[in-house]
Design a protein around this motif. Structure first.
Motif, PDB file in Angstrom:
ATOM      1  N   GLY A  15       0.828  -1.193   0.000  1.00 19.04           N
ATOM      2  CA  GLY A  15       0.000   0.000   0.000  1.00 19.04           C
ATOM      3  C   GLY A  15       0.861   1.240   0.000  1.00 19.04           C
ATOM      4  O   GLY A  15       2.056   1.184  -0.311  1.00 19.04           O
ATOM      5  N   ARG A  25      -0.776   7.848   7.308  1.00 18.89           N
ATOM      6  CA  ARG A  25      -1.946   6.973   7.225  1.00 18.89           C
ATOM      7  C   ARG A  25      -1.736   5.953   6.114  1.00 18.89           C
ATOM      8  O   ARG A  25      -1.291   6.285   5.022  1.00 18.89           O
ATOM      9  CB  ARG A  25      -3.213   7.788   6.956  1.00 18.89           C
ATOM     10  CG  ARG A  25      -4.451   6.930   7.074  1.00 18.89           C
ATOM     11  CD  ARG A  25      -5.695   7.690   7.412  1.00 18.89           C
ATOM     12  NE  ARG A  25      -5.594   8.664   8.476  1.00 18.89           N
ATOM     13  CZ  ARG A  25      -5.795   8.415   9.770  1.00 18.89           C
ATOM     14  NH1 ARG A  25      -6.052   7.189  10.176  1.00 18.89           N
ATOM     15  NH2 ARG A  25      -5.731   9.386  10.647  1.00 18.89           N
ATOM     16  N   PHE A  27      -2.874   3.144   3.329  1.00 15.69           N
ATOM     17  CA  PHE A  27      -3.929   2.804   2.379  1.00 15.69           C
ATOM     18  C   PHE A  27      -3.499   1.526   1.667  1.00 15.69           C
ATOM     19  O   PHE A  27      -2.506   1.525   0.930  1.00 15.69           O
ATOM     20  CB  PHE A  27      -4.160   3.936   1.377  1.00 15.69           C
ATOM     21  CG  PHE A  27      -4.668   5.192   2.030  1.00 15.69           C
ATOM     22  CD1 PHE A  27      -6.018   5.373   2.275  1.00 15.69           C
ATOM     23  CD2 PHE A  27      -3.781   6.183   2.437  1.00 15.69           C
ATOM     24  CE1 PHE A  27      -6.484   6.532   2.906  1.00 15.69           C
ATOM     25  CE2 PHE A  27      -4.233   7.338   3.056  1.00 15.69           C
ATOM     26  CZ  PHE A  27      -5.588   7.507   3.296  1.00 15.69           C
ATOM     27  N   ASN A  34      -5.533  -5.265   4.114  1.00 19.48           N
ATOM     28  CA  ASN A  34      -6.697  -4.484   4.546  1.00 19.48           C
ATOM     29  C   ASN A  34      -6.726  -4.249   6.052  1.00 19.48           C
ATOM     30  O   ASN A  34      -7.293  -3.269   6.519  1.00 19.48           O
ATOM     31  CB  ASN A  34      -8.001  -5.151   4.114  1.00 19.48           C
ATOM     32  CG  ASN A  34      -8.360  -4.833   2.683  1.00 19.48           C
ATOM     33  OD1 ASN A  34      -7.734  -3.978   2.041  1.00 19.48           O
ATOM     34  ND2 ASN A  34      -9.337  -5.530   2.155  1.00 19.48           N
ATOM     35  N   GLU A  37      -5.489  -0.901   6.799  1.00 12.10           N
ATOM     36  CA  GLU A  37      -6.174   0.217   6.143  1.00 12.10           C
ATOM     37  C   GLU A  37      -6.606   1.286   7.141  1.00 12.10           C
ATOM     38  O   GLU A  37      -7.271   0.997   8.137  1.00 12.10           O
ATOM     39  CB  GLU A  37      -7.402  -0.305   5.386  1.00 12.10           C
ATOM     40  CG  GLU A  37      -8.205   0.753   4.674  1.00 12.10           C
ATOM     41  CD  GLU A  37      -7.534   1.268   3.407  1.00 12.10           C
ATOM     42  OE1 GLU A  37      -7.857   2.407   3.015  1.00 12.10           O
ATOM     43  OE2 GLU A  37      -6.732   0.559   2.801  1.00 12.10           O
ATOM     44  N   GLY A  38      -6.182   2.508   6.878  1.00 13.88           N
ATOM     45  CA  GLY A  38      -6.591   3.647   7.693  1.00 13.88           C
ATOM     46  C   GLY A  38      -5.798   3.845   8.974  1.00 13.88           C
ATOM     47  O   GLY A  38      -5.988   4.843   9.665  1.00 13.88           O
TER      48      GLY A  38
END
Length: 63
Positions: A15, A25, A27, A34, A37-38
């Motif tokens: 990512g 952050r 992604f 996943n 993620e965030g």
């Protein structure tokens, strides 16, 4: 200092991290990452370590 970094694990793109208020952050670029993620990391290296832990099966400590 760059505002974003590509995070790779074993030659696979996990990512990107983008600098914002409070850190970087994450992604995810594939479903395998996943779980990250965030999430906010202090720096890109910390995000890379978390992605490596996911790949290595150390899920408990990745997040």
């Amino acid at each position: 200092m760059p505002d974003s970094y590509i995070i790779e694990v074993n030659s696979e793109t996990a990512g990107i991290v983008v600098r914002g208020q409070g850190g970087y952050r994450f992604f995810a670029s594939s479903q395998q990452f996943n779980r990250l993620e965030g999430q906010l990391f202090r720096n890109a290296r910390e995000a890379e370590r978390a992605a490596r832990k996911l790949v290595n099966g150390d899920v408990k400590e990745a997040a």
